[in-house]
Motif scaffolding. Structure first.
Motif, PDB file in Angstrom:
ATOM      1  N   UNK A   5       0.853  -1.194   0.000  1.00  0.00           N
ATOM      2  CA  UNK A   5       0.000   0.000   0.000  1.00  0.00           C
ATOM      3  C   UNK A   5       0.888   1.243   0.000  1.00  0.00           C
ATOM      4  N   UNK A   6       1.309   1.668  -1.183  1.00  0.00           N
ATOM      5  CA  UNK A   6       2.270   2.782  -1.231  1.00  0.00           C
ATOM      6  C   UNK A   6       1.661   4.123  -0.841  1.00  0.00           C
ATOM      7  N   UNK A   7       2.513   5.000  -0.323  1.00  0.00           N
ATOM      8  CA  UNK A   7       2.030   6.345  -0.024  1.00  0.00           C
ATOM      9  C   UNK A   7       1.791   7.104  -1.333  1.00  0.00           C
ATOM     10  N   UNK A   8       1.137   8.279  -1.268  1.00  0.00           N
ATOM     11  CA  UNK A   8       0.815   8.975  -2.520  1.00  0.00           C
ATOM     12  C   UNK A   8       2.066   9.353  -3.317  1.00  0.00           C
ATOM     13  N   UNK A   9       1.893   9.468  -4.597  1.00  0.00           N
ATOM     14  CA  UNK A   9       3.027   9.835  -5.452  1.00  0.00           C
ATOM     15  C   UNK A   9       3.474  11.264  -5.155  1.00  0.00           C
ATOM     16  N   UNK A  10       4.693  11.555  -5.546  1.00  0.00           N
ATOM     17  CA  UNK A  10       5.183  12.925  -5.369  1.00  0.00           C
ATOM     18  C   UNK A  10       4.501  13.838  -6.387  1.00  0.00           C
ATOM     19  N   UNK A  11       4.707  15.178  -6.229  1.00  0.00           N
ATOM     20  CA  UNK A  11       3.995  16.159  -7.044  1.00  0.00           C
ATOM     21  C   UNK A  11       4.149  15.905  -8.542  1.00  0.00           C
ATOM     22  N   UNK A  12       5.317  15.436  -8.952  1.00  0.00           N
ATOM     23  CA  UNK A  12       5.517  15.206 -10.388  1.00  0.00           C
ATOM     24  C   UNK A  12       5.019  13.824 -10.832  1.00  0.00           C
ATOM     25  N   UNK A  13       4.275  13.182  -9.959  1.00  0.00           N
ATOM     26  CA  UNK A  13       3.654  11.916 -10.363  1.00  0.00           C
ATOM     27  C   UNK A  13       4.553  10.703 -10.262  1.00  0.00           C
ATOM     28  N   UNK A  14       5.690  10.827  -9.622  1.00  0.00           N
ATOM     29  CA  UNK A  14       6.600   9.669  -9.531  1.00  0.00           C
ATOM     30  C   UNK A  14       6.830   9.285  -8.080  1.00  0.00           C
TER      31      UNK A  14
ATOM     32  N   UNK B 158       1.607 -18.131   9.992  1.00  0.00           N
ATOM     33  CA  UNK B 158       1.770 -17.932   8.548  1.00  0.00           C
ATOM     34  C   UNK B 158       2.987 -18.656   8.001  1.00  0.00           C
ATOM     35  N   UNK B 159       4.049 -18.764   8.820  1.00  0.00           N
ATOM     36  CA  UNK B 159       5.243 -19.482   8.369  1.00  0.00           C
ATOM     37  C   UNK B 159       6.308 -18.570   7.794  1.00  0.00           C
ATOM     38  N   UNK B 160       7.540 -19.105   7.725  1.00  0.00           N
ATOM     39  CA  UNK B 160       8.699 -18.298   7.343  1.00  0.00           C
ATOM     40  C   UNK B 160       8.574 -17.608   5.989  1.00  0.00           C
ATOM     41  N   UNK B 161       7.998 -18.295   4.997  1.00  0.00           N
ATOM     42  CA  UNK B 161       7.893 -17.649   3.684  1.00  0.00           C
ATOM     43  C   UNK B 161       7.090 -16.342   3.791  1.00  0.00           C
ATOM     44  N   UNK B 162       6.083 -16.355   4.654  1.00  0.00           N
ATOM     45  CA  UNK B 162       5.255 -15.159   4.749  1.00  0.00           C
ATOM     46  C   UNK B 162       5.796 -14.162   5.766  1.00  0.00           C
ATOM     47  N   UNK B 163       6.636 -14.615   6.663  1.00  0.00           N
ATOM     48  CA  UNK B 163       7.326 -13.648   7.520  1.00  0.00           C
ATOM     49  C   UNK B 163       8.284 -12.791   6.683  1.00  0.00           C
ATOM     50  N   UNK B 164       8.949 -13.419   5.700  1.00  0.00           N
ATOM     51  CA  UNK B 164       9.840 -12.579   4.875  1.00  0.00           C
ATOM     52  C   UNK B 164       9.035 -11.678   3.944  1.00  0.00           C
ATOM     53  N   UNK B 165       7.849 -12.099   3.593  1.00  0.00           N
ATOM     54  CA  UNK B 165       6.988 -11.217   2.803  1.00  0.00           C
ATOM     55  C   UNK B 165       6.590 -10.002   3.655  1.00  0.00           C
ATOM     56  N   UNK B 166       6.198 -10.274   4.909  1.00  0.00           N
ATOM     57  CA  UNK B 166       5.836  -9.185   5.819  1.00  0.00           C
ATOM     58  C   UNK B 166       7.049  -8.286   6.081  1.00  0.00           C
ATOM     59  N   UNK B 167       8.213  -8.899   6.266  1.00  0.00           N
ATOM     60  CA  UNK B 167       9.426  -8.117   6.540  1.00  0.00           C
ATOM     61  C   UNK B 167       9.751  -7.239   5.332  1.00  0.00           C
ATOM     62  N   UNK B 168       9.623  -7.836   4.142  1.00  0.00           N
ATOM     63  CA  UNK B 168       9.925  -7.086   2.930  1.00  0.00           C
ATOM     64  C   UNK B 168       9.040  -5.846   2.829  1.00  0.00           C
ATOM     65  N   UNK B 169       7.755  -6.038   3.070  1.00  0.00           N
ATOM     66  CA  UNK B 169       6.833  -4.911   2.969  1.00  0.00           C
ATOM     67  C   UNK B 169       7.053  -3.927   4.122  1.00  0.00           C
TER      68      UNK B 169
ATOM     69  N   UNK C 188       8.155   2.814   0.904  1.00  0.00           N
ATOM     70  CA  UNK C 188       6.898   3.441   0.477  1.00  0.00           C
ATOM     71  C   UNK C 188       5.657   2.840   1.129  1.00  0.00           C
ATOM     72  N   UNK C 189       5.788   1.671   1.721  1.00  0.00           N
ATOM     73  CA  UNK C 189       4.587   0.993   2.226  1.00  0.00           C
ATOM     74  C   UNK C 189       4.022   1.707   3.446  1.00  0.00           C
ATOM     75  N   UNK C 190       2.710   1.802   3.502  1.00  0.00           N
ATOM     76  CA  UNK C 190       2.080   2.543   4.598  1.00  0.00           C
ATOM     77  C   UNK C 190       1.379   1.642   5.615  1.00  0.00           C
ATOM     78  N   UNK C 191       1.206   0.364   5.275  1.00  0.00           N
ATOM     79  CA  UNK C 191       0.508  -0.512   6.219  1.00  0.00           C
ATOM     80  C   UNK C 191       1.344  -0.780   7.462  1.00  0.00           C
ATOM     81  N   UNK C 192       0.671  -1.079   8.564  1.00  0.00           N
ATOM     82  CA  UNK C 192       1.379  -1.483   9.772  1.00  0.00           C
ATOM     83  C   UNK C 192       1.427  -3.004   9.809  1.00  0.00           C
ATOM     84  N   UNK C 193       2.569  -3.553   9.499  1.00  0.00           N
ATOM     85  CA  UNK C 193       2.659  -5.014   9.408  1.00  0.00           C
ATOM     86  C   UNK C 193       3.272  -5.626  10.658  1.00  0.00           C
ATOM     87  N   UNK C 194       3.689  -4.763  11.573  1.00  0.00           N
ATOM     88  CA  UNK C 194       4.399  -5.285  12.739  1.00  0.00           C
ATOM     89  C   UNK C 194       3.423  -5.947  13.705  1.00  0.00           C
TER      90      UNK C 194
END
Ligand code: SF4
Ligand code: SF4
Ligand code: FES
Ligand code: FES
Lengths: 264, 271
Positions: B138-147, B188-199, B204-210
């Motif tokens: 869930x990325x935060x909003x883009x910067x003013x120039x759209x990037x 969830x298991x290790x594969x999904x812990x690294x997914x959570x860690x990655x995010x 840019x991610x805005x979710x609270x995954x901790x």
């Protein structure tokens, strides 16, 4: 145990708890033996409170550093004796609680003793004997989360042991390069390296950041701790052996089994 | 030899094989279904340079046409051929025969943490269920120039976890679910812990995954005994770089009194 874990309905019907044929039991067996030997040795040494200091060579056992009670041998208390007479037992117990807590909650030691002592699991793909498992979610194992506090509290200890080593080199106003001083310094350096390679240290240093680019100094620190952290298991063992040997060396010298060989 | 002839002759598929190095090996392969099954013996030819999957194919071609095995790439990249070889989780296509103890029989079974469908094929849908429960990036909003702008050093850590080929061998070896079926609900298991860690580490991610990791996905059940890291064919440092950093982030939020006093534990503060 039929009916749970690898024997659950629906899973491939295989009777063996593991089909591994390599010596998977060797690593936990070594860990179990060495840790048990260390626990017995250090408990005896910590309660015994005898032959902990060689006044002649200025060699203090690392288990007793810093020595904070009035019981401490003269010259062994570099930080004074703030505890005075209040603590009736061996002064080592006041100090050892910190490295004990630090190592008990260490991510590496947790792995090692969960495997070797608790068999949870004894080795990978070897079914554990327990029928229930809740991990570190509740009392008492939830206290593993206090690891960072033990990190902070025990961080000064290697530095104090290093000071003891230097004190032995420059004893009574004279230079004396003894083997005992070297033994203490090796213990101090390996203990410090172990502390700095800690996962909590890595987190504090920079691991908790999401924008390394905004924090160049912490990023640099994090990369350095990361390098050490890759050797955390090795440092856990090396520092344990080094501090064990240092105490044993002081015991031998203080008990006059042999003299501390030295130059100068 | 015509094309059809060569297609019917298995030996013709291996031109240039030095037969002087071939030998007969004894294999025990688990055959069965969700109700019943057993290890079955096969004596089979092994040629120089072959991997376990080659031998399974040869058994399938010559001795057991109905043997079920899942595979796709034969290059260690699709994560389909996960099984257990001599009791250890391995990719069949990446396990060289020459790396196994010479002269000893080779035991091949399906993964033992998941329900078996047939022979070496297991039902890994547990993992897809868990994947669905992780909220998307869930990325935060883009910067003013759209990037979006990100520095390489800020995304580097997460890139290690992108190497995952979803072989699910880490999920299979993890004793939390392998040895305790009932934990599958809450872990969830290790594969999904690294997914959570990655995010969670993503700039840019805005979710609270901790809190999510700890309270919903069972991060606290992991006792960091590191079997996931030991089996990962991509050599992802699942525990050191994923699970432990995530556990430390959870400590910031839940278990560190200083963070509580400073008011830092209420929301994600990983600037
Ligand atoms: S380290 Fe944790 S997630 Fe990995 S296999 Fe062990 S218990 Fe499972
Ligand atoms: S993390 Fe490694 S072991 Fe786990 S699914 Fe991905 S590639 Fe396989
Ligand atoms: S993780 Fe081992 S000392 Fe902190
Ligand atoms: S067949 Fe794709 S990983 Fe083995």
């Amino acid at each position: 145990m039929a009916g749970t874990g690898v024997f659950s309905p629906g899973r491939a019907k295989i009777e063996a708890r593991t089909l591994r044929r390599d010596r998977w039991w060797l690593e936990p067996a070594i860990t179990f033996t060495v840790f048990t030997a260390f626990i017995i040795y250090s408990t005896i040494r910590a309660f015994w409170d005898v032959n902990i200091y060689s006044a002649e060579d200025h060699l203090l056992s690392p288990f007793y550093s810093p020595c904070l009670t009035n019981d401490c041998p003269e010259g062994a208390s570099h930080l004074g004796t703030p505890v005075g007479d209040w603590f009736p037992l061996s002064p080592a117990l006041l100090i050892l609680i910190l490295p004990l807590g630090f190592r008990m909650t260490c991510y590496y030691y947790r792995k090692a003793y969960y495997r070797a002592f608790w068999l949870s699991p004894p080795a990978c793909a070897v079914a554990e004997p327990h029928t229930k498992y809740t991990g570190e979610t509740r009392f008492p194992l939830i206290f593993q989360n206090a690891h960072r506090w033990f990190f902070w509290l025990s961080l000064p200890l290697p530095i104090l042991i290093g000071y003891d080593g230097i004190d032995a080199i420059y004893a009574d106003g004279e230079w004396k390069f003894g083997l005992g001083a070297l033994v203490l310094l090796v213990a101090a350096v390996t203990l410090l390296a172990y502390s700095l390679s800690c996962h909590s240290c890595r987190h504090i240093m920079g691991g908790r950041l999401n924008h390394f680019s905004k924090h160049p100094i912490r990023y640099w620190g994090w990369t350095q701790v990361t390098k050490l952290n890759g050797k955390h298991m090795q440092l856990a063992w090396i520092s344990l052996i080094a501090v064990w040997f240092a105490d044993f060396y002081v015991l031998m010298v203080a008990a006059d089994v042999f003299g501390d060989p030295h130059i100068g | 030899m015509t094309i059809t002839e060569s297609a019917n002759n298995p030996k013709a598929f291996a031109p240039g094989v030095d037969k002087s190095k071939s030998y007969q090996a004894n294999f025990k392969v688990w055959r069965g279904n969700s109700e019943t099954g057993a290890l079955q013996d096969y004596s089979v030819e092994v040629n120089d340079g072959e991997v376990v999957l080659d031998i399974i194919f040869r058994i399938q071609a010559d001795q057991a046409n109905d043997m079920a095995v899942r595979w796709n790439c034969k290059a260690g990249k699709c994560g389909s051929c996960s099984a257990e070889i001599n009791g250890r989780p391995r990719l069949m296509c990446m396990t060289r025969m020459s790396a196994l103890p010479p002269g000893e029989e080779v035991v091949v079974t399906p993964m033992r943490a998941f329900p078996v469908i047939k022979d070496l094929v297991t039902d890994v849908s547990f993992n897809y269920e868990k994947a669905k429960q992780i909220p998307a990036f869930a990325p935060k909003p883009r910067e003013a120039d759209g990037t979006y702008r990100m520095q390489q050093i800020d995304v580097e850590r997460g890139q290690e976890f992108r190497k995952c080929i979803e072989c699910f061998m880490c999920q299979n070896v993890c004793h939390v679910v392998r040895d305790h079926e009932e934990n599958k609900k809450s872990f969830a298991g290790p594969r999904f812990f690294i997914r959570l860690a990655e995010l969670d580490m993503h700039p840019l991610d805005t979710n609270d995954r901790q809190m999510l990791a700890q309270e919903k996905h069972g991060l606290g059940m992991c006792n960091i005994t590191k079997c996931c890291t030991e089996v990962c064919p991509e050599h992802i440092k699942i525990t050191d770089n994923g699970i432990i950093p995530l556990k430390e982030r959870v400590v910031d939020r839940k278990y560190d009194p200083l963070f509580k006093i400073l008011g830092l534990s209420k929301k994600k503060t990983n600037d």
